[in-house]
Design a protein around this motif. Structure first.
Motif, short mmCIF file in Angstrom:
data_model
loop_
_atom_site.label_atom_id
_atom_site.label_comp_id
_atom_site.label_asym_id
_atom_site.label_seq_id
_atom_site.Cartn_x
_atom_site.Cartn_y
_atom_site.Cartn_z
N ALA A 1 0.83 -1.21 0.00
CA ALA A 1 0.00 0.00 0.00
C ALA A 1 0.86 1.25 0.00
O ALA A 1 0.58 2.23 -0.72
N PHE A 2 1.95 1.23 0.79
CA PHE A 2 2.83 2.40 0.83
C PHE A 2 3.65 2.52 -0.45
O PHE A 2 3.93 3.64 -0.90
N THR A 3 4.01 1.41 -1.05
CA THR A 3 4.72 1.46 -2.34
C THR A 3 3.83 2.06 -3.41
O THR A 3 4.27 2.91 -4.21
N ASP A 4 2.57 1.62 -3.45
CA ASP A 4 1.63 2.14 -4.45
C ASP A 4 1.43 3.64 -4.28
O ASP A 4 1.40 4.39 -5.27
N ALA A 5 1.30 4.09 -3.03
CA ALA A 5 1.11 5.52 -2.78
C ALA A 5 2.36 6.30 -3.19
O ALA A 5 2.26 7.38 -3.79
N GLN A 6 3.52 5.76 -2.87
CA GLN A 6 4.77 6.44 -3.25
C GLN A 6 4.90 6.54 -4.77
O GLN A 6 5.35 7.58 -5.30
N ASP A 7 4.48 5.50 -5.49
CA ASP A 7 4.51 5.55 -6.95
C ASP A 7 3.58 6.64 -7.50
O ASP A 7 3.93 7.32 -8.48
N LYS A 8 2.42 6.81 -6.86
CA LYS A 8 1.50 7.86 -7.29
C LYS A 8 2.11 9.24 -7.08
O LYS A 8 2.00 10.12 -7.93
N ILE A 9 2.74 9.43 -5.92
CA ILE A 9 3.37 10.72 -5.63
C ILE A 9 4.48 11.00 -6.64
O ILE A 9 4.59 12.11 -7.18
N LYS A 10 5.30 9.97 -6.91
CA LYS A 10 6.43 10.14 -7.85
C LYS A 10 5.91 10.51 -9.25
O LYS A 10 6.47 11.40 -9.91
N ALA A 11 4.85 9.85 -9.68
CA ALA A 11 4.29 10.14 -11.00
C ALA A 11 3.78 11.57 -11.07
O ALA A 11 3.94 12.26 -12.09
N THR A 12 3.18 12.01 -9.97
CA THR A 12 2.67 13.39 -9.91
C THR A 12 3.81 14.39 -9.97
O THR A 12 3.77 15.36 -10.73
N VAL A 13 4.86 14.16 -9.18
CA VAL A 13 6.01 15.06 -9.15
C VAL A 13 6.72 15.07 -10.50
O VAL A 13 7.09 16.12 -11.03
N ASP A 14 6.90 13.89 -11.08
CA ASP A 14 7.60 13.78 -12.38
C ASP A 14 6.84 14.48 -13.51
O ASP A 14 7.45 14.91 -14.50
N SER A 15 5.53 14.59 -13.35
CA SER A 15 4.72 15.23 -14.40
C SER A 15 4.94 16.74 -14.43
O SER A 15 4.60 17.39 -15.42
N GLY A 16 5.50 17.29 -13.34
CA GLY A 16 5.71 18.73 -13.26
C GLY A 16 4.47 19.49 -12.86
O GLY A 16 4.50 20.71 -12.71
N GLN A 17 3.35 18.80 -12.66
CA GLN A 17 2.11 19.43 -12.22
C GLN A 17 1.65 18.71 -10.96
O GLN A 17 1.17 17.57 -11.01
N LEU A 18 1.80 19.37 -9.80
CA LEU A 18 1.57 18.72 -8.52
C LEU A 18 0.09 18.55 -8.18
O LEU A 18 -0.25 17.90 -7.20
N GLY A 19 -0.80 19.15 -8.96
CA GLY A 19 -2.23 18.95 -8.73
C GLY A 19 -2.64 19.35 -7.34
O GLY A 19 -2.45 20.49 -6.90
N ILE A 20 -3.21 18.39 -6.56
CA ILE A 20 -3.69 18.69 -5.21
C ILE A 20 -2.58 19.08 -4.26
O ILE A 20 -2.85 19.61 -3.17
N PHE A 21 -1.32 18.84 -4.62
CA PHE A 21 -0.19 19.17 -3.76
C PHE A 21 0.51 20.46 -4.18
O PHE A 21 1.60 20.77 -3.69
N THR A 22 -0.10 21.23 -5.06
CA THR A 22 0.49 22.49 -5.51
C THR A 22 0.52 23.50 -4.36
O THR A 22 -0.36 23.51 -3.50
N ASN A 23 1.51 24.38 -4.38
CA ASN A 23 1.63 25.50 -3.44
C ASN A 23 1.95 25.08 -2.02
O ASN A 23 1.74 25.83 -1.08
N GLY A 24 2.45 23.87 -1.82
CA GLY A 24 2.90 23.49 -0.49
C GLY A 24 4.30 24.04 -0.23
O GLY A 24 5.09 24.22 -1.16
N TYR A 25 4.60 24.29 1.04
CA TYR A 25 5.92 24.81 1.39
C TYR A 25 6.89 23.65 1.62
O TYR A 25 7.42 23.46 2.72
N TRP A 26 7.11 22.83 0.57
CA TRP A 26 7.96 21.65 0.70
C TRP A 26 9.40 22.07 0.96
O TRP A 26 9.94 22.97 0.34
N GLY A 27 10.04 21.39 1.92
CA GLY A 27 11.40 21.71 2.29
C GLY A 27 11.53 22.86 3.26
O GLY A 27 12.64 23.27 3.60
#
Length: 566
Positions: free
Chosen positions: A147-173
């Motif tokens: 379950a955690f691997t699948d979720a991590q793959d979804k996050i990676k695909a979102t980040v790699d797309s360059g469009q963070l969608g629901i995670f846009t505008n977060g103060y990451w880092g």
């Protein structure tokens, strides 16, 4: 020299809220909370049939719908001294408990968790280590390494797309982010799972209410749900048992995931029990009536001055003069005519816009007071008041949460730690755990009542000549909600809604005392004025709903977010 920060609008809330702060020496020294819309429902309701008011008032908001409907019918019933059949009380209680659980789950995971959880850090986590951590905390079946691997793959695909969608505008880092990668992955995975789970609560509301948002089954005097165990077009035993399966699924997530996640995240931010207290006069009202007259409640309510558990004053019911006579609203710093403080039955909603004035009018939100002072409402107020009242489940879950956090940090966590930004999140998790038990109770009460041959769900109202006043209180997800109605010759003469975000998002009152949002921000550390994550953490902890407090004034606003530093 002080730096002025303006966050306009604050996102991940309902409605349009502007927060201005002055930061000096790395900490907030002054704050202004400004509601940027105007609500006109009170004006629309004048002259309307009181039996229809609930249909209008739940349109105040697209999120807080059921709660306004409940408070509205209660206000009319209160004015008429109209009793409500117990079955109707149980059906209403099931809907409002399910609605509140859904609201709390959405608030934590989808509106505020990203203030504490770094999504991009989750990419560095080891899914197997995350699974071991999660399985050590709870028995949730979806805490597997896969379950955690699948979720991590979804996050990676979102980040790699360059469009963070629901995670846009977060103060990451951001330097204020402190969770290790595995905890970040755990939280983001549960964020995604919560999207499906919260739907179960909405299904409960929609099955009983006909639809959600904006339920259709209420009526002054009860509900429009006929109970006939032999008719497939009514509430049958089959449908009621299907509700039970949804209630059980919801309860498992609350117990095994939400409650545990809040404790785990809180343990990594112990310093945030020192920030965000603000106003510590707490107000809550009794909820979940289980008798026809509305005098016996499953949840107690009351007033806690200064956060002192030994000074608790219990509120008995909606006729209690202590609460009815204790509430006033000031417009001294709000964009309405005059500067008077009035009780809600005499309230006026006459707009008078003056632009933003630091020392004058600067918000569309009025400033309520209780016994002449600002009061904080919401899950923290509710939990502390029920704890002080000796409510067994509230005490058990509160003590469990404090013990769990204490075990993780390696020290005792006292109840006074709840007077804080993180305390509001912990209290909301405690309240949700109490609510999932209450939801099961109300279902059981209903089934026992039907089993005893009682199928009544409605008492017809009668409107006498002359003038009647009524008030309907509800302990909504964000705190004390009250609807105040004046009825004359069967028509609405005046109507005022004093909502949770009016209490908490209020500007300074008639004595220039800051409201809860404003007071809670004083002393908050700000590492980077260009990225004021710390300010958002405290504001989001209240779960703002400005659509309830005000209504739209600037439909041409195009910006998603604007931060000015000067």
């Amino acid at each position: 020299m002080a730096t002025r920060i303006s966050i306009d609008p604050v996102t991940r809330i309902e409605g349009h809220l502007k927060i201005d702060c002055e930061v000096d020496g790395g900490r907030v020294t002054k704050a202004w909370s400004s509601g940027q819309m105007w609500r006109g429902i009170e004006v629309i309701l004048k002259g309307k049939d009181p039996r229809e008011a609930w249909l209008y008032t739940q349109r105040i908001c697209g999120v807080c719908t059921t709660v306004h409907a409940i408070a509205s019918v209660r206000s009319v019933e209160n004015a008429l001294n109209l009793e409500v059949p117990r079955n109707a009380q149980y059906l209403r209680n099931i809907m409002i408990a399910a609605h509140a659980i859904q609201d709390h789950i959405v608030h934590f995971y989808h509106l505020s968790a990203l203030d504490w959880v770094d999504v991009t850090s989750a990419l560095k986590a080891d899914p197997k280590k995350t699974a071991a951590l999660a399985q050590n905390i709870s028995n949730w079946p979806m805490n597997s390494a896969q379950a955690f691997t699948d979720a991590q793959d979804k996050i990676k695909a979102t980040v790699d797309s360059g469009q963070l969608g629901i995670f846009t505008n977060g103060y990451w880092g951001h330097p204020a982010m402190k969770l290790p990668p595995e905890v970040n992955l755990l939280a983001v995975t549960h964020y995604l799972q919560a999207l499906d789970i919260q739907r179960k609560a909405n299904m409960i509301v929609s099955i009983l209410g006909g639809k959600t948002p904006h339920i259709q089954n209420l009526a002054v005097g009860g509900v429009a749900n006929p109970i006939n165990t032999d008719s497939p077009s009514t509430l049958t035993v089959e449908r009621l048992y299907y509700l039970k399966t949804l209630i059980d699924e919801l309860g498992s997530f609350v117990e095994e995931v939400y409650f545990q996640d809040v404790c785990a995240i809180a343990a990594h931010y112990p310093d945030w029990t020192n920030y965000g207290a603000g106003v510590t006069d707490y107000l809550s009202v009794p909820e979940f009536p289980v008798d026809a007259a509305g005098t016996v409640f499953d949840h107690p309510g009351g007033f806690l001055p200064g956060g002192d558990l030994s000074s608790f004053h219990q509120i008995k019911n909606m006729k209690d003069g202590f609460v009815r006579d204790g509430i006033q609203e000031s417009v001294k710093h709000a964009w309405y005519q005059g500067d008077a403080s009035r009780p809600p039955w005499e309230g006026e909603t006459e707009p008078h816009y003056t632009d933003f004035q630091d020392h004058g009018k600067y918000s569309w939100v009025k400033a309520p007071t209780f016994q002449g002072k600002p009061a904080q409402v919401g899950p923290l107020a509710n939990v502390l008041c029920m704890y002080a009242a000796g409510h067994a489940r509230t005490r058990r879950y509160t003590d469990r949460a404090l013990s769990a956090i204490g075990t993780m940090v390696g020290g005792e966590v006292p109840i006074k730690a709840l007077h804080s930004t993180l305390g509001r999140h912990a209290a909301r998790a405690v309240r949700t755990a109490v609510l999932k038990d209450t939801l099961k109770d109300q279902w059981q009460y209903l089934m026992e009542s039907i089993g005893n041959g009682d199928n009544r769900t409605f008492n017809p109202p009668e409107f006498p000549k002359g003038e009647r006043k009524g008030v309907g209180f509800h302990e909504a997800p964000r705190g004390v909600l009250s609807h105040w109605i004046v009825i004359k010759d069967g028509k609405i003469k005046n109507y005022q809604a004093v909502v949770p975000s009016t209490w908490n998002a209020s500007p300074r009152n008639g004595q220039d005392v800051p409201g809860p949002y404003e007071a809670s921000l004083i002393g908050t550390p700000v590492a980077d004025p260009e990225k004021p994550l710390e300010v958002l953490r405290t504001v989001h902890s209240f779960d703002p709903c400005l659509a309830c407090a005000v209504h739209m004034i600037d439909p041409q606003q195009k910006e998603l977010v604007r931060i000015r530093v000067r």
